[in-house]
Write a protein that holds these residues in place. Structure first.
Motif, PDB file in Angstrom:
ATOM      1  N   LEU A  94       0.863  -1.142  -0.011  1.00  0.00           N
ATOM      2  CA  LEU A  94       0.048  -0.038   0.000  1.00  0.00           C
ATOM      3  C   LEU A  94       0.951   1.305   0.030  1.00  0.00           C
ATOM      4  CD1 LEU A  94      -2.884  -1.017   2.452  1.00  0.00           C
ATOM      5  CD2 LEU A  94      -2.995  -0.997  -0.244  1.00  0.00           C
ATOM      6  N   ALA A  95       2.182   1.183   0.742  1.00  0.00           N
ATOM      7  CA  ALA A  95       3.149   2.274   0.521  1.00  0.00           C
ATOM      8  C   ALA A  95       3.521   2.553  -0.813  1.00  0.00           C
ATOM      9  CB  ALA A  95       3.927   2.092   1.619  1.00  0.00           C
ATOM     10  N   LEU A  99      -1.315   6.282  -4.141  1.00  0.00           N
ATOM     11  CA  LEU A  99      -2.550   6.218  -3.473  1.00  0.00           C
ATOM     12  C   LEU A  99      -2.726   7.726  -3.084  1.00  0.00           C
ATOM     13  CD1 LEU A  99      -2.839   2.886  -1.414  1.00  0.00           C
ATOM     14  CD2 LEU A  99      -3.804   3.441  -3.659  1.00  0.00           C
ATOM     15  N   ASP A 100      -1.659   8.597  -3.208  1.00  0.00           N
ATOM     16  CA  ASP A 100      -1.816   9.941  -3.064  1.00  0.00           C
ATOM     17  C   ASP A 100      -1.127  10.608  -3.942  1.00  0.00           C
ATOM     18  OD1 ASP A 100       1.055   9.796  -2.245  1.00  0.00           O
ATOM     19  OD2 ASP A 100       0.454   9.122  -0.099  1.00  0.00           O
ATOM     20  N   ASP A 101      -0.927  11.914  -3.879  1.00  0.00           N
ATOM     21  CA  ASP A 101      -0.459  12.848  -4.937  1.00  0.00           C
ATOM     22  C   ASP A 101       1.015  12.603  -5.005  1.00  0.00           C
ATOM     23  OD1 ASP A 101      -2.824  13.769  -5.539  1.00  0.00           O
ATOM     24  OD2 ASP A 101      -2.328  15.569  -4.547  1.00  0.00           O
ATOM     25  N   VAL A 102       1.612  12.291  -3.862  1.00  0.00           N
ATOM     26  CA  VAL A 102       3.233  12.225  -3.729  1.00  0.00           C
ATOM     27  C   VAL A 102       3.718  10.836  -4.601  1.00  0.00           C
ATOM     28  CG1 VAL A 102       5.281  11.736  -2.446  1.00  0.00           C
ATOM     29  CG2 VAL A 102       3.742  13.583  -1.998  1.00  0.00           C
ATOM     30  N   SER A 103       2.981   9.756  -4.119  1.00  0.00           N
ATOM     31  CA  SER A 103       3.137   8.431  -4.545  1.00  0.00           C
ATOM     32  C   SER A 103       2.930   8.114  -6.133  1.00  0.00           C
ATOM     33  CB  SER A 103       2.720   7.508  -3.674  1.00  0.00           C
ATOM     34  OG  SER A 103       1.184   7.621  -3.654  1.00  0.00           O
ATOM     35  N   THR A 181      -9.377   3.358  -9.725  1.00  0.00           N
ATOM     36  CA  THR A 181      -9.392   4.366  -8.678  1.00  0.00           C
ATOM     37  C   THR A 181      -8.631   3.929  -7.647  1.00  0.00           C
ATOM     38  OG1 THR A 181     -11.355   3.469  -7.493  1.00  0.00           O
ATOM     39  CG2 THR A 181     -11.882   5.070  -9.079  1.00  0.00           C
ATOM     40  N   ARG A 182      -7.992   4.861  -6.858  1.00  0.00           N
ATOM     41  CA  ARG A 182      -7.369   4.461  -5.810  1.00  0.00           C
ATOM     42  C   ARG A 182      -7.975   3.516  -4.889  1.00  0.00           C
ATOM     43  NH1 ARG A 182      -4.776  10.723  -4.705  1.00  0.00           N
ATOM     44  NH2 ARG A 182      -3.568  10.593  -6.465  1.00  0.00           N
TER      45      ARG A 182
END
Length: 200
Positions: A94-95, A99-103, A181-182
């Motif tokens: 998951l890391a 799943l977010d803008d940075v990743s 989607t995420r």
């Protein structure tokens, strides 16, 4: 008195600018001129720190990989020493997913490197991109073997680890092209781990 220059910090500023350029326009967009403009510094300064474009691109790739490693290490650290193999593998997975803008931006950068390696780029060779997936396979293999009964005729832990890593790559591509989607990919990776690992 002249101000002291933190060379590692300056290198980091340059690779961070390169990441933004690559995420927006691909590896071809990452010229010394474009990265210098993004960083707000001179082309000569980039040449001073990296010498050639290949050195800049390799350092930028390494910076993304290191940041990704720090993200999943933080997640695993929260779990504690008694975490199950399933919990560790899920936390790492998951890391790494966008799943977010940075990743998401980092995934775009790594996808650009992968495409360059496939197209026989003069700057990025296939072997330049092998280290991170191999590390993940070894990490997942070690986790999978923790709770498996010894003495099995055939140990499938490494094959299972490879399948998880390959699946992560495909799932990431699905997010980047907008087919999933995420939220959907979180459910998908958990379903995959349910089927492969159960409660181990």
């Amino acid at each position: 008195m002249p101000r002291l220059v933190d060379h590692e910090q300056r290198r980091r500023e340059i690779t961070t600018a390169a990441r933004r350029v690559i995420a927006a326009g691909g590896l071809e967009a990452a010229t010394f001129q474009s990265v210098a403009a993004e960083a707000g510094i001179s082309v000569r300064l980039i040449q001073y720190y990296f010498g050639a474009k290949r050195e800049l691109l390799l350092a930028t790739h390494l910076a993304v990989v290191v940041d990704s490693g720090e993200r999943f290490a933080a997640r695993v650290g929260v779990l504690g020493a008694d975490a199950s193999p399933r919990e560790v593998i899920e936390a790492v997975s998951l890391a790494l997913l966008p799943l977010d803008d940075v990743s998401h931006a980092d995934a775009l950068v790594l996808a650009a490197y992968h495409a360059a390696a496939l197209s026989n780029s003069e700057f990025i060779k296939p072997e330049d991109t092998h280290g991170a997936p191999l590390y993940l396979v070894n990490l997942f293999t070690e986790q999978l073997r923790r709770n498996r009964k010894p003495g099995k005729a055939f140990d499938t832990a490494q094959l299972d680890a490879q399948l998880i890593v390959f699946s992560l790559g495909s799932i990431t591509q699905g997010v980047l092209i907008g087919s999933h989607t995420r939220e959907q990919v979180v459910e998908l990776i958990r379903h995959l781990l349910d089927r492969m690992l159960g409660d181990c």
